[in-house]
Write a protein that holds these residues in place. Sequence first.
Motif, mmCIF file in Angstrom:
data_model
loop_
_atom_site.group_PDB
_atom_site.id
_atom_site.type_symbol
_atom_site.label_atom_id
_atom_site.label_comp_id
_atom_site.label_asym_id
_atom_site.label_seq_id
_atom_site.Cartn_x
_atom_site.Cartn_y
_atom_site.Cartn_z
ATOM 1 N N GLU A 43 -6.588 17.176 -8.729
ATOM 2 C CA GLU A 43 -6.679 15.745 -8.411
ATOM 3 C C GLU A 43 -5.896 15.454 -7.141
ATOM 4 O OE1 GLU A 43 -8.021 13.338 -10.537
ATOM 5 O OE2 GLU A 43 -8.376 14.452 -12.382
ATOM 6 N N LYS A 44 -6.505 14.636 -6.293
ATOM 7 C CA LYS A 44 -5.824 14.275 -5.042
ATOM 8 C C LYS A 44 -4.745 13.226 -5.308
ATOM 9 C CE LYS A 44 -9.799 14.121 -2.020
ATOM 10 N NZ LYS A 44 -10.733 14.482 -2.984
ATOM 11 N N SER A 45 -3.793 13.191 -4.423
ATOM 12 C CA SER A 45 -2.755 12.171 -4.546
ATOM 13 C C SER A 45 -3.307 10.849 -4.025
ATOM 14 C CB SER A 45 -1.528 12.565 -3.737
ATOM 15 O OG SER A 45 -1.781 12.362 -2.361
ATOM 16 N N GLY A 46 -2.596 9.769 -4.342
ATOM 17 C CA GLY A 46 -3.042 8.448 -3.891
ATOM 18 C C GLY A 46 -3.167 8.380 -2.384
ATOM 19 N N GLN A 47 -2.193 8.953 -1.700
ATOM 20 C CA GLN A 47 -2.235 8.910 -0.238
ATOM 21 C C GLN A 47 -3.418 9.707 0.302
ATOM 22 O OE1 GLN A 47 1.372 10.191 1.661
ATOM 23 N NE2 GLN A 47 0.614 9.730 3.713
ATOM 24 N N GLU A 48 -3.684 10.854 -0.326
ATOM 25 C CA GLU A 48 -4.822 11.675 0.125
ATOM 26 C C GLU A 48 -6.135 10.927 -0.051
ATOM 27 O OE1 GLU A 48 -3.015 16.134 -0.769
ATOM 28 O OE2 GLU A 48 -4.185 15.099 -2.284
ATOM 29 N N VAL A 49 -6.291 10.282 -1.204
ATOM 30 C CA VAL A 49 -7.521 9.524 -1.449
ATOM 31 C C VAL A 49 -7.617 8.378 -0.453
ATOM 32 C CG1 VAL A 49 -8.756 8.084 -3.094
ATOM 33 C CG2 VAL A 49 -7.576 10.126 -3.890
ATOM 34 N N TYR A 50 -6.505 7.687 -0.275
ATOM 35 C CA TYR A 50 -6.508 6.565 0.668
ATOM 36 C C TYR A 50 -6.948 7.045 2.052
ATOM 37 C CZ TYR A 50 -4.845 3.211 4.071
ATOM 38 O OH TYR A 50 -4.790 2.359 5.145
ATOM 39 N N GLU A 51 -6.333 8.145 2.500
ATOM 40 C CA GLU A 51 -6.625 8.606 3.861
ATOM 41 C C GLU A 51 -8.025 9.187 3.995
ATOM 42 O OE1 GLU A 51 -3.264 11.077 4.642
ATOM 43 O OE2 GLU A 51 -1.986 9.344 5.120
ATOM 44 N N ALA A 52 -8.595 9.630 2.872
ATOM 45 C CA ALA A 52 -9.939 10.203 2.938
ATOM 46 C C ALA A 52 -11.014 9.132 2.797
ATOM 47 C CB ALA A 52 -10.106 11.268 1.850
ATOM 48 N N ASN A 104 1.641 -0.427 -3.875
ATOM 49 C CA ASN A 104 3.067 -0.201 -3.689
ATOM 50 C C ASN A 104 3.472 -0.338 -2.219
ATOM 51 O OD1 ASN A 104 3.128 0.212 -6.396
ATOM 52 N ND2 ASN A 104 3.743 2.369 -6.315
ATOM 53 N N SER A 105 2.528 -0.019 -1.327
ATOM 54 C CA SER A 105 2.848 -0.156 0.097
ATOM 55 C C SER A 105 3.033 -1.627 0.447
ATOM 56 C CB SER A 105 1.716 0.443 0.940
ATOM 57 O OG SER A 105 0.650 -0.492 1.057
ATOM 58 N N ALA A 106 2.470 -2.498 -0.397
ATOM 59 C CA ALA A 106 2.548 -3.934 -0.114
ATOM 60 C C ALA A 106 3.479 -4.643 -1.094
ATOM 61 C CB ALA A 106 1.145 -4.546 -0.162
ATOM 62 N N GLY A 107 4.399 -3.889 -1.655
ATOM 63 C CA GLY A 107 5.435 -4.541 -2.437
ATOM 64 C C GLY A 107 5.374 -4.352 -3.938
ATOM 65 N N ALA A 108 4.281 -3.849 -4.475
ATOM 66 C CA ALA A 108 4.232 -3.636 -5.920
ATOM 67 C C ALA A 108 5.064 -2.413 -6.274
ATOM 68 C CB ALA A 108 2.792 -3.426 -6.377
ATOM 69 N N SER A 109 5.333 -2.233 -7.567
ATOM 70 C CA SER A 109 6.050 -1.013 -7.953
ATOM 71 C C SER A 109 5.354 -0.401 -9.159
ATOM 72 C CB SER A 109 7.515 -1.312 -8.250
ATOM 73 O OG SER A 109 7.627 -2.462 -9.075
ATOM 74 N N PHE A 110 4.054 -0.144 -8.982
ATOM 75 C CA PHE A 110 3.280 0.510 -10.037
ATOM 76 C C PHE A 110 3.694 1.958 -10.126
ATOM 77 C CE2 PHE A 110 -0.306 -2.556 -8.741
ATOM 78 C CZ PHE A 110 0.193 -3.542 -9.574
ATOM 79 N N ASP A 156 -11.265 8.722 -12.008
ATOM 80 C CA ASP A 156 -10.553 7.472 -12.283
ATOM 81 C C ASP A 156 -9.090 7.572 -11.872
ATOM 82 O OD1 ASP A 156 -12.919 6.649 -13.264
ATOM 83 O OD2 ASP A 156 -12.282 6.445 -15.361
ATOM 84 N N VAL A 157 -8.504 8.756 -12.172
ATOM 85 C CA VAL A 157 -7.087 8.922 -11.839
ATOM 86 C C VAL A 157 -6.887 8.840 -10.334
ATOM 87 C CG1 VAL A 157 -5.082 10.413 -12.059
ATOM 88 C CG2 VAL A 157 -6.816 10.398 -13.840
ATOM 89 N N GLU A 158 -7.793 9.471 -9.614
ATOM 90 C CA GLU A 158 -7.637 9.452 -8.152
ATOM 91 C C GLU A 158 -7.750 8.029 -7.610
ATOM 92 O OE1 GLU A 158 -9.134 13.859 -6.733
ATOM 93 O OE2 GLU A 158 -10.647 12.417 -7.372
ATOM 94 N N VAL A 159 -8.710 7.278 -8.130
ATOM 95 C CA VAL A 159 -8.855 5.889 -7.681
ATOM 96 C C VAL A 159 -7.591 5.108 -8.043
ATOM 97 C CG1 VAL A 159 -10.158 3.758 -7.942
ATOM 98 C CG2 VAL A 159 -11.371 5.942 -7.860
ATOM 99 N N ALA A 160 -7.126 5.304 -9.285
ATOM 100 C CA ALA A 160 -5.933 4.578 -9.727
ATOM 101 C C ALA A 160 -4.731 4.927 -8.861
ATOM 102 C CB ALA A 160 -5.643 4.901 -11.190
ATOM 103 N N ARG A 161 -4.623 6.205 -8.503
ATOM 104 C CA ARG A 161 -3.502 6.602 -7.635
ATOM 105 C C ARG A 161 -3.600 5.938 -6.274
ATOM 106 N NH1 ARG A 161 -3.344 13.064 -8.744
ATOM 107 N NH2 ARG A 161 -2.306 13.005 -10.770
ATOM 108 N N ALA A 162 -4.824 5.846 -5.755
ATOM 109 C CA ALA A 162 -5.001 5.210 -4.451
ATOM 110 C C ALA A 162 -4.648 3.730 -4.533
ATOM 111 C CB ALA A 162 -6.431 5.399 -3.954
ATOM 112 N N VAL A 163 -5.037 3.095 -5.652
ATOM 113 C CA VAL A 163 -4.691 1.683 -5.848
ATOM 114 C C VAL A 163 -3.169 1.552 -5.862
ATOM 115 C CG1 VAL A 163 -4.744 -0.246 -7.467
ATOM 116 C CG2 VAL A 163 -6.806 1.126 -7.102
#
Length: 179
Positions: free
Chosen positions: A79-88, A155-161, A143-150
Amino acid sequence: MADPHAKMTQATPQEVIISILAGLLAPLLAIFLVVQLVLSIQHRHQPDVSSEAAQKAALARIKPFGQLVALDANAPRVEKSGQEVYEAVCIACHGSGALGAPKLENKGDWGGRLGQGYDTLVKHAIEGIRMMPPRGGDGDLSDVEVARAVTYMANSAGASFKTPEAAAPAAPAAEDAKQ
Ligand code: HEC
């Protein structure tokens, strides 16, 4: 008025023939010997193609540049990390704010959305909402990859999920829905 020198250089027909033959034969003989030499050297250097080492070496030499690797479809998927999914995937819209997507690290864009809560945000990311395509348009994302990207974006915008670990509980249900 015969010139004695001319007489001396005058060759008889036999002499002419002999000299022509000799002149032709000498280089022919030389060429023949050289060819024999080369052939014998070549013969000595003939590779022993039957040996196993020689066959291996030949195979290595003619090995194609690209190599196909058989991937086991049932092998556990990394599974990709959130950042990897975001960047891809997600960066296409969420990097620039295209189509009105909330931008990474933009508290103003995310503020109101974060209030919906983590579960709703993930649900919207998986199912899509308005201009936001399901899974950001990449159906291969789990689903996990999408959730990680979310989580990464929120979190980059202030959340702490908390970044979800492997195999989200929702995954089996999603698999059923696909069939
Ligand atoms: C084709 C452009 C596009 C891509 C790619 C994209 N998004 Fe979006 N996303 C949007 C848009 C547009 C919105 C705003 C939708 C709205 O509220 O009208 C949005 C909103 C969201 C929201 C907020 C939903 C809500 O309920 O407020 C989340 C979470 C989200 N995207 C996650 C992702 C993730 C995760 C990815 C990558 C896997 C991704 N998006 C890829 C366009 C995109």
